[in-house]
Write a protein that holds these residues in place. Structure first.
Motif, mmCIF file in Angstrom:
data_model
loop_
_atom_site.group_PDB
_atom_site.id
_atom_site.type_symbol
_atom_site.label_atom_id
_atom_site.label_comp_id
_atom_site.label_asym_id
_atom_site.label_seq_id
_atom_site.Cartn_x
_atom_site.Cartn_y
_atom_site.Cartn_z
ATOM 1 N N TYR A 95 -36.411 27.416 107.835
ATOM 2 C CA TYR A 95 -37.223 26.479 106.970
ATOM 3 C C TYR A 95 -37.071 25.118 107.420
ATOM 4 C CZ TYR A 95 -38.771 24.404 102.623
ATOM 5 O OH TYR A 95 -39.673 23.752 101.663
ATOM 6 N N THR A 136 -38.202 33.632 111.214
ATOM 7 C CA THR A 136 -38.275 32.953 110.038
ATOM 8 C C THR A 136 -39.283 31.502 110.314
ATOM 9 O OG1 THR A 136 -36.197 33.650 108.949
ATOM 10 C CG2 THR A 136 -37.109 31.653 107.995
ATOM 11 N N CYS A 137 -38.963 31.045 111.384
ATOM 12 C CA CYS A 137 -39.843 29.740 111.777
ATOM 13 C C CYS A 137 -41.310 30.199 111.794
ATOM 14 C CB CYS A 137 -39.282 29.072 112.674
ATOM 15 S SG CYS A 137 -39.815 27.487 113.174
ATOM 16 N N ALA A 190 -32.589 31.515 106.394
ATOM 17 C CA ALA A 190 -33.980 31.208 105.799
ATOM 18 C C ALA A 190 -33.953 29.830 105.769
ATOM 19 C CB ALA A 190 -33.689 31.623 104.267
ATOM 20 N N THR A 245 -42.978 30.692 108.394
ATOM 21 C CA THR A 245 -43.190 29.522 107.610
ATOM 22 C C THR A 245 -43.860 28.394 108.066
ATOM 23 O OG1 THR A 245 -40.986 28.662 108.219
ATOM 24 C CG2 THR A 245 -40.930 30.052 106.454
ATOM 25 N N SER A 274 -43.513 27.727 101.754
ATOM 26 C CA SER A 274 -42.925 28.220 102.795
ATOM 27 C C SER A 274 -41.565 28.468 102.318
ATOM 28 C CB SER A 274 -43.054 26.996 103.866
ATOM 29 O OG SER A 274 -44.316 26.766 104.455
ATOM 30 N N SER A 290 -39.743 31.764 103.760
ATOM 31 C CA SER A 290 -38.539 31.574 104.752
ATOM 32 C C SER A 290 -37.463 33.049 104.294
ATOM 33 C CB SER A 290 -37.948 30.361 104.538
ATOM 34 O OG SER A 290 -37.204 30.342 103.200
#
Length: 278
Positions: free
Chosen positions: A93, A151-152, A89, A155, A208, A212
């Motif tokens: 992030y 994850t990217c 995460a 976010t 965000s 994440s």
């Protein structure tokens, strides 16, 4: 005449004294107390409802049973799962921050780039990440890289949109003044545009940072051998519902801690960007 005015002024009724707030009112005004009381009340109602209506634990376990789910897993295993999710995460992030802010600056500086690439960003955001997660796993393997990419992707969009909006919210007279003084572009961005965009940026950072955690869990649902998302999926497949709910509680706590960390950064280093209290 003066005696009459003196008499009238002395006979004027005194100003009313505002009533002193009660002990309960002062206690409820303490920061954090009311949410804590509300949370305790919800947990108590949850526990009592499960006992009164005899709700099966595989449908909705009582909080006391969820607490027992923590004891079923050793603390070292818990730390391994928490670190597996937290690591992915945070990497995703900070990677999204490093990518989103330069893109937002480029979009704010050039109307041509904004018209050309903003629809593409909307298309990327509109694509369900859950649907393309298996494709990403197949293309990038089963390590941390595909989970960080997922994850990217989750976010990324709020950061780009909010930062671009904040950069565009700079008063145009300040931009014209800086250009009339022949200020370099980097000074216009760092000393004029970015300070006006800080409140927008932190609003996106708060959103965000919770996304994440969601992105890391979605990636763990697809391919992982550790992490809280993997723990929840494994526990539900083995009908260990108390453990799954315990993992969910830890995920919520992780999101709250990360959210408060971003709030603390804004409060300590950028207090002027906070809204004024009434």
């Amino acid at each position: 005449m003066s005696d009459t005015s003196a008499v009238s002024s002395s006979s004027a009724p005194p100003e009313p004294v505002p009533p002193r707030p009660s002990v309960l009112t002062r206690a409820l005004a303490a920061p954090g107390l009311l949410p804590a009381v509300s949370f305790i009340a919800i947990v108590a109602i949850w526990e009592i409802s499960c006992l009164l209506f005899n709700i099966p634990s595989y449908i909705l376990p009582a909080p006391s049973r969820i607490a027992g789910g923590f004891d079923a897993i050793p603390i070292t295993r818990w730390l391994d799962h928490v670190w597996g999710t937290l690591r992915v995460a945070l990497i995703g992030y900070f990677a999204s921050i490093a990518i989103a802010i330069p893109i937002a600056i480029s979009l704010a500086r050039s109307e041509l780039l904004s018209r050309a690439f903003y629809p593409m960003l909307v298309v990327v955001q509109s694509t369900p990440v859950v649907a393309i997660a298996p494709i990403i796993i197949v293309g990038l393997g089963s390590g941390d890289l595909p989970r960080v990419v997922i994850t990217c992707l989750i976010t990324f969009f709020p950061l780009v949109v909010s930062t671009t909006t904040g950069l565009m919210a700079t008063p145009p007279e300040l931009i014209e003044l800086s250009r009339s003084l022949r200020a370099p572009v980097w000074r216009e961005i760092t000393q004029i545009r970015l300070p006006f965009a800080i409140p927008y940026i932190f609003s996106a950072l708060k959103i965000s940072v919770t996304l994440s955690v969601i992105g890391a869990v979605v990636a763990e649902f697809v391919a992982a051998d550790k992490g809280l998302g993997y723990l929840i999926q494994f526990s539900t497949s083995m009908f260990k519902i108390q453990q799954a709910w315990a993992g969910l509680v830890v995920l919520v706590l992780m999101s709250l801690v990360l959210f408060q960390a971003v709030v603390a950064v804004q409060r300590i280093w950028f207090p002027w960007s906070l809204p004024k209290e009434k």
